[in-house]
Design a protein around this motif. Sequence first.
Motif, PDB file in Angstrom:
ATOM      1  N   SER A  81       0.854  -1.190   0.000  1.00  0.00           N
ATOM      2  CA  SER A  81       0.000   0.000   0.000  1.00  0.00           C
ATOM      3  C   SER A  81       0.890   1.240   0.000  1.00  0.00           C
ATOM      4  N   LEU A  82       0.613   2.155  -0.917  1.00  0.00           N
ATOM      5  CA  LEU A  82       1.419   3.369  -1.050  1.00  0.00           C
ATOM      6  C   LEU A  82       0.786   4.551  -0.339  1.00  0.00           C
ATOM      7  N   ALA A 131       3.014  -0.718   4.012  1.00  0.00           N
ATOM      8  CA  ALA A 131       2.842  -2.087   4.517  1.00  0.00           C
ATOM      9  C   ALA A 131       2.692  -3.043   3.337  1.00  0.00           C
ATOM     10  N   SER A 132       3.286  -4.219   3.450  1.00  0.00           N
ATOM     11  CA  SER A 132       3.255  -5.210   2.375  1.00  0.00           C
ATOM     12  C   SER A 132       2.670  -6.517   2.877  1.00  0.00           C
ATOM     13  N   VAL A 133       1.924  -7.190   2.005  1.00  0.00           N
ATOM     14  CA  VAL A 133       1.372  -8.502   2.324  1.00  0.00           C
ATOM     15  C   VAL A 133       1.587  -9.426   1.128  1.00  0.00           C
ATOM     16  N   THR A 163       0.805  -1.146  -5.073  1.00  0.00           N
ATOM     17  CA  THR A 163       1.710  -1.681  -6.084  1.00  0.00           C
ATOM     18  C   THR A 163       1.787  -3.191  -5.894  1.00  0.00           C
ATOM     19  N   LEU A 164       1.589  -3.921  -6.982  1.00  0.00           N
ATOM     20  CA  LEU A 164       1.785  -5.365  -6.977  1.00  0.00           C
ATOM     21  C   LEU A 164       3.106  -5.644  -7.676  1.00  0.00           C
ATOM     22  N   SER A 165       4.061  -6.197  -6.932  1.00  0.00           N
ATOM     23  CA  SER A 165       5.375  -6.498  -7.496  1.00  0.00           C
ATOM     24  C   SER A 165       5.578  -8.002  -7.533  1.00  0.00           C
ATOM     25  N   PHE A 166       6.548  -8.432  -8.347  1.00  0.00           N
ATOM     26  CA  PHE A 166       6.711  -9.845  -8.651  1.00  0.00           C
ATOM     27  C   PHE A 166       8.116 -10.321  -8.309  1.00  0.00           C
ATOM     28  N   GLY A 167       8.244 -11.617  -8.082  1.00  0.00           N
ATOM     29  CA  GLY A 167       9.533 -12.205  -7.779  1.00  0.00           C
ATOM     30  C   GLY A 167      10.530 -12.022  -8.901  1.00  0.00           C
ATOM     31  N   LEU A 170      -4.953   2.254  -8.358  1.00  0.00           N
ATOM     32  CA  LEU A 170      -5.826   2.805  -7.327  1.00  0.00           C
ATOM     33  C   LEU A 170      -6.996   1.852  -7.163  1.00  0.00           C
ATOM     34  N   TYR A 171      -7.173   1.353  -5.944  1.00  0.00           N
ATOM     35  CA  TYR A 171      -8.270   0.411  -5.718  1.00  0.00           C
ATOM     36  C   TYR A 171      -9.584   1.186  -5.619  1.00  0.00           C
TER      37      TYR A 171
END
Length: 267
Positions: A134-135, A142-144, A188-192, A203-204
Amino acid sequence: MINLMSDKICSFFLLICILTIGVSLFSVTEVLSANSTFFPQKESVIFLGPIAPDGLSIHIRSGTILPGKQIRYEQRAGDRVITDDLGNHWLLRAGKKIGSLVDSKKYLMLFDTVVTPRLSGKDLDTAKDYKLTSLTGVNRRASVYPVDVYRKSKPVNLGRTAKELVGIVEHFVYLQFPKDLVEGVQYTLSFGVDLDLEPISFLYNSRKMRSEAVHVSHLGFRPDSQAKVGFLSLWMGSGGGVDYNDIEMFEILEETSGRKVFNGKVS
């Protein structure tokens, strides 16, 4: 299975998993088509959208095809034509097969240019490869990670090269997170690293984001049609079907203003 047992689920689907006037899309890039001039050199995410308050779906296009062109055949010195058992006339130029001759050998159909798929479906099944950050909002930075990852994959195109037929696959990945996403928060959705996919920021906003769970006829409906039908359903492949039986009501929103113009019961 995506968890729909939430106090927010009814209001969530009243806003996003409903029929909207003029479907509003959230696309990371335009969906590729056979006539597209966009030709990425690696896999790309072409869609992101919600499927439940705690769930997202992403579509990943694996491989790309730039269709070969059909041009008038102008014979050159050294050209050779090989006819196979199926009657195809393959043109060899400078010792390389470059296409087939068609229409009484008046035209040359060049081979497709194909970026071979790099990722397999199994490469996309690991939860640690997806991090949602969450930005904005009270939980800024915070990241999940998802608690579950489901997937289905299907071929969407087929290209012919000089050596073989190459299939292009689209992967549909479903991510269930440990808690609901928050309205109005930028994520932001980031990837391995191994996936080598670009991060996605969004933006949700459940009033504007498209949900894969809502289906309508591609042909649309006349304004004066007595019956306008939409479907609420989703098959997540390895995750099975999503149970939307708790959804009782829906609303139709005007795309430009967000104004409610109709509501009814889900049957």
